[in-house]
Write a protein that holds these residues in place. Structure first.
Motif, PDB file in Angstrom:
ATOM      1  N   MET A   1       0.856  -1.172   0.000  1.00  0.00           N
ATOM      2  CA  MET A   1       0.000   0.000   0.000  1.00  0.00           C
ATOM      3  C   MET A   1       0.902   1.235   0.000  1.00  0.00           C
ATOM      4  O   MET A   1       1.830   1.335   0.801  1.00  0.00           O
ATOM      5  N   SER A   2       0.606   2.173  -0.899  1.00  0.00           N
ATOM      6  CA  SER A   2       1.407   3.398  -0.968  1.00  0.00           C
ATOM      7  C   SER A   2       1.129   4.280   0.240  1.00  0.00           C
ATOM      8  O   SER A   2       0.127   4.104   0.941  1.00  0.00           O
ATOM      9  N   SER A   3       2.011   5.239   0.479  1.00  0.00           N
ATOM     10  CA  SER A   3       1.815   6.132   1.628  1.00  0.00           C
ATOM     11  C   SER A   3       0.550   6.972   1.448  1.00  0.00           C
ATOM     12  O   SER A   3      -0.131   7.262   2.430  1.00  0.00           O
ATOM     13  N   ASP A   4       0.230   7.346   0.208  1.00  0.00           N
ATOM     14  CA  ASP A   4      -1.013   8.093  -0.031  1.00  0.00           C
ATOM     15  C   ASP A   4      -2.240   7.225   0.253  1.00  0.00           C
ATOM     16  O   ASP A   4      -3.225   7.699   0.819  1.00  0.00           O
ATOM     17  N   ASP A   5      -2.170   5.956  -0.134  1.00  0.00           N
ATOM     18  CA  ASP A   5      -3.270   5.036   0.163  1.00  0.00           C
ATOM     19  C   ASP A   5      -3.413   4.822   1.664  1.00  0.00           C
ATOM     20  O   ASP A   5      -4.522   4.781   2.194  1.00  0.00           O
ATOM     21  N   ALA A   6      -2.283   4.686   2.350  1.00  0.00           N
ATOM     22  CA  ALA A   6      -2.311   4.482   3.801  1.00  0.00           C
ATOM     23  C   ALA A   6      -2.894   5.712   4.494  1.00  0.00           C
ATOM     24  O   ALA A   6      -3.667   5.585   5.450  1.00  0.00           O
ATOM     25  N   LEU A   7      -2.534   6.908   4.017  1.00  0.00           N
ATOM     26  CA  LEU A   7      -3.070   8.140   4.593  1.00  0.00           C
ATOM     27  C   LEU A   7      -4.585   8.218   4.378  1.00  0.00           C
ATOM     28  O   LEU A   7      -5.334   8.501   5.318  1.00  0.00           O
ATOM     29  N   ALA A   8      -5.023   7.950   3.155  1.00  0.00           N
ATOM     30  CA  ALA A   8      -6.464   7.982   2.871  1.00  0.00           C
ATOM     31  C   ALA A   8      -7.201   6.964   3.732  1.00  0.00           C
ATOM     32  O   ALA A   8      -8.262   7.262   4.297  1.00  0.00           O
ATOM     33  N   ASP A   9      -6.634   5.777   3.855  1.00  0.00           N
ATOM     34  CA  ASP A   9      -7.250   4.735   4.674  1.00  0.00           C
ATOM     35  C   ASP A   9      -7.329   5.166   6.139  1.00  0.00           C
ATOM     36  O   ASP A   9      -8.359   4.981   6.796  1.00  0.00           O
ATOM     37  N   ALA A  10      -6.264   5.759   6.653  1.00  0.00           N
ATOM     38  CA  ALA A  10      -6.258   6.219   8.049  1.00  0.00           C
ATOM     39  C   ALA A  10      -7.293   7.319   8.270  1.00  0.00           C
ATOM     40  O   ALA A  10      -7.993   7.332   9.293  1.00  0.00           O
ATOM     41  N   LEU A  11      -7.403   8.241   7.325  1.00  0.00           N
ATOM     42  CA  LEU A  11      -8.402   9.312   7.449  1.00  0.00           C
ATOM     43  C   LEU A  11      -9.822   8.750   7.429  1.00  0.00           C
ATOM     44  O   LEU A  11     -10.678   9.173   8.213  1.00  0.00           O
ATOM     45  N   VAL A  12     -10.064   7.790   6.554  1.00  0.00           N
ATOM     46  CA  VAL A  12     -11.397   7.184   6.471  1.00  0.00           C
ATOM     47  C   VAL A  12     -11.720   6.427   7.759  1.00  0.00           C
ATOM     48  O   VAL A  12     -12.810   6.585   8.322  1.00  0.00           O
ATOM     49  N   ARG A  13     -10.778   5.641   8.251  1.00  0.00           N
ATOM     50  CA  ARG A  13     -11.018   4.898   9.492  1.00  0.00           C
ATOM     51  C   ARG A  13     -11.268   5.842  10.663  1.00  0.00           C
ATOM     52  O   ARG A  13     -12.182   5.624  11.469  1.00  0.00           O
ATOM     53  N   ALA A  14     -10.486   6.907  10.755  1.00  0.00           N
ATOM     54  CA  ALA A  14     -10.673   7.887  11.836  1.00  0.00           C
ATOM     55  C   ALA A  14     -12.021   8.588  11.695  1.00  0.00           C
ATOM     56  O   ALA A  14     -12.735   8.788  12.690  1.00  0.00           O
ATOM     57  N   SER A  15     -12.394   8.932  10.468  1.00  0.00           N
ATOM     58  CA  SER A  15     -13.684   9.610  10.283  1.00  0.00           C
ATOM     59  C   SER A  15     -14.839   8.688  10.634  1.00  0.00           C
ATOM     60  O   SER A  15     -15.831   9.129  11.216  1.00  0.00           O
ATOM     61  N   PHE A  16     -14.727   7.401  10.314  1.00  0.00           N
ATOM     62  CA  PHE A  16     -15.781   6.449  10.689  1.00  0.00           C
ATOM     63  C   PHE A  16     -15.928   6.379  12.209  1.00  0.00           C
ATOM     64  O   PHE A  16     -17.029   6.329  12.744  1.00  0.00           O
ATOM     65  N   ARG A  17     -14.808   6.373  12.911  1.00  0.00           N
ATOM     66  CA  ARG A  17     -14.844   6.300  14.372  1.00  0.00           C
ATOM     67  C   ARG A  17     -15.506   7.561  14.936  1.00  0.00           C
ATOM     68  O   ARG A  17     -16.363   7.488  15.802  1.00  0.00           O
ATOM     69  N   VAL A  18     -15.112   8.725  14.428  1.00  0.00           N
ATOM     70  CA  VAL A  18     -15.688   9.992  14.895  1.00  0.00           C
ATOM     71  C   VAL A  18     -17.172  10.066  14.538  1.00  0.00           C
ATOM     72  O   VAL A  18     -17.990  10.469  15.365  1.00  0.00           O
ATOM     73  N   MET A  19     -17.523   9.651  13.326  1.00  0.00           N
ATOM     74  CA  MET A  19     -18.930   9.684  12.913  1.00  0.00           C
ATOM     75  C   MET A  19     -19.782   8.773  13.797  1.00  0.00           C
ATOM     76  O   MET A  19     -20.917   9.111  14.126  1.00  0.00           O
ATOM     77  N   ALA A  20     -19.237   7.636  14.192  1.00  0.00           N
ATOM     78  CA  ALA A  20     -19.976   6.733  15.084  1.00  0.00           C
ATOM     79  C   ALA A  20     -20.235   7.410  16.423  1.00  0.00           C
ATOM     80  O   ALA A  20     -21.347   7.330  16.969  1.00  0.00           O
ATOM     81  N   VAL A  21     -19.243   8.099  16.948  1.00  0.00           N
ATOM     82  CA  VAL A  21     -19.407   8.819  18.216  1.00  0.00           C
ATOM     83  C   VAL A  21     -20.452   9.922  18.052  1.00  0.00           C
ATOM     84  O   VAL A  21     -21.363  10.066  18.876  1.00  0.00           O
ATOM     85  N   LEU A  22     -20.335  10.713  16.990  1.00  0.00           N
ATOM     86  CA  LEU A  22     -21.282  11.810  16.759  1.00  0.00           C
ATOM     87  C   LEU A  22     -22.702  11.288  16.555  1.00  0.00           C
ATOM     88  O   LEU A  22     -23.659  11.870  17.074  1.00  0.00           O
ATOM     89  N   THR A  23     -22.834  10.212  15.812  1.00  0.00           N
ATOM     90  CA  THR A  23     -24.158   9.629  15.568  1.00  0.00           C
ATOM     91  C   THR A  23     -24.795   9.169  16.870  1.00  0.00           C
ATOM     92  O   THR A  23     -25.969   9.444  17.138  1.00  0.00           O
ATOM     93  N   ARG A  24     -24.021   8.481  17.704  1.00  0.00           N
ATOM     94  CA  ARG A  24     -24.545   7.989  18.977  1.00  0.00           C
ATOM     95  C   ARG A  24     -24.933   9.140  19.894  1.00  0.00           C
ATOM     96  O   ARG A  24     -26.035   9.159  20.453  1.00  0.00           O
ATOM     97  N   ILE A  25     -24.062  10.115  20.052  1.00  0.00           N
ATOM     98  CA  ILE A  25     -24.343  11.230  20.947  1.00  0.00           C
ATOM     99  C   ILE A  25     -25.485  12.084  20.398  1.00  0.00           C
ATOM    100  O   ILE A  25     -26.369  12.501  21.144  1.00  0.00           O
ATOM    101  N   GLY A  26     -25.497  12.307  19.104  1.00  0.00           N
ATOM    102  CA  GLY A  26     -26.608  13.043  18.494  1.00  0.00           C
ATOM    103  C   GLY A  26     -27.932  12.337  18.752  1.00  0.00           C
ATOM    104  O   GLY A  26     -28.918  12.956  19.149  1.00  0.00           O
ATOM    105  N   SER A  27     -27.933  11.037  18.561  1.00  0.00           N
ATOM    106  CA  SER A  27     -29.142  10.249  18.794  1.00  0.00           C
ATOM    107  C   SER A  27     -29.596  10.346  20.247  1.00  0.00           C
ATOM    108  O   SER A  27     -30.798  10.437  20.520  1.00  0.00           O
ATOM    109  N   ASP A  28     -28.644  10.353  21.169  1.00  0.00           N
ATOM    110  CA  ASP A  28     -28.979  10.487  22.586  1.00  0.00           C
ATOM    111  C   ASP A  28     -29.727  11.787  22.871  1.00  0.00           C
ATOM    112  O   ASP A  28     -30.478  11.880  23.849  1.00  0.00           O
ATOM    113  N   HIS A  29     -29.506  12.796  22.030  1.00  0.00           N
ATOM    114  CA  HIS A  29     -30.138  14.114  22.213  1.00  0.00           C
ATOM    115  C   HIS A  29     -31.174  14.405  21.130  1.00  0.00           C
ATOM    116  O   HIS A  29     -31.587  15.559  20.963  1.00  0.00           O
ATOM    117  N   ASP A  30     -31.581  13.366  20.400  1.00  0.00           N
ATOM    118  CA  ASP A  30     -32.559  13.494  19.327  1.00  0.00           C
ATOM    119  C   ASP A  30     -32.115  14.527  18.289  1.00  0.00           C
ATOM    120  O   ASP A  30     -32.886  15.390  17.861  1.00  0.00           O
TER     121      ASP A  30
END
Length: 155
Positions: A1-30
């Motif tokens: 995997m190229s460094s650009d691919d690894a960077l894109a993959d890391a950004l996507v994985r991090a965004s998924f983790r953050v989105m999961a947190v935001l989705t859960r907390i948002g849902s808790d507050h409707d």
């Protein structure tokens, strides 16, 4: 995997983790993710409806419905712009600010197990790097005309 691919993959994985947190907390507050974004954006801005819609990539009717629902909950309000009485601004209410601050603290707490693993210098570096990525994305979108920019009033 190229460094650009690894960077894109890391950004996507991090965004998924953050989105999961935001989705859960948002849902808790409707709140949807878009409603969370609006509250976050309005903490230090008083944009016009058209600016907010452009920034979020929403059409006028969708933006109006989103604002109406938040107004009914007492989280945001609309008013005439102090600079241009013909324009309508959107602003956060005290109840909306209190909820935004509570949500921000819940997000910080939920992300702490991931960020606390980093040394202080690495956290500062990551903050700077993510800010640069975000600023570059905003500049790129503005150049392409795909989103608007939001002024910061009183700053």
């Amino acid at each position: 995997m190229s460094s650009d691919d690894a960077l894109a993959d890391a950004l996507v994985r991090a965004s998924f983790r953050v989105m999961a947190v935001l989705t859960r907390i948002g849902s808790d507050h409707d709140l949807s993710l878009t409603q969370l974004r609006v509250l976050g954006l309005l903490r230090d801005r008083r944009p016009r409806m058209t600016e907010l819609a452009a920034f979020l990539g929403l059409d006028k009717s969708t933006m109006s419905g989103l604002v109406e629902r938040a107004e009914r909950r007492g989280l945001i309000a609309r008013g005439r712009s102090p600079e241009d009485r013909r324009a309508v601004d959107v602003f956060i209410t005290p109840a909306g600010r209190e909820l935004a601050e509570r949500v921000q603290e819940e997000v910080r707490t939920a992300l702490a197990p991931f960020t606390d693993r980093l040394h202080a210098d690495d956290r500062h570096l990551l903050t700077r790097l993510l800010g640069s990525v975000s600023d570059a994305a905003t500049a790129n979108q503005a150049t392409r005309g795909t989103t608007g920019t939001l002024p910061v009033h009183g700053a």
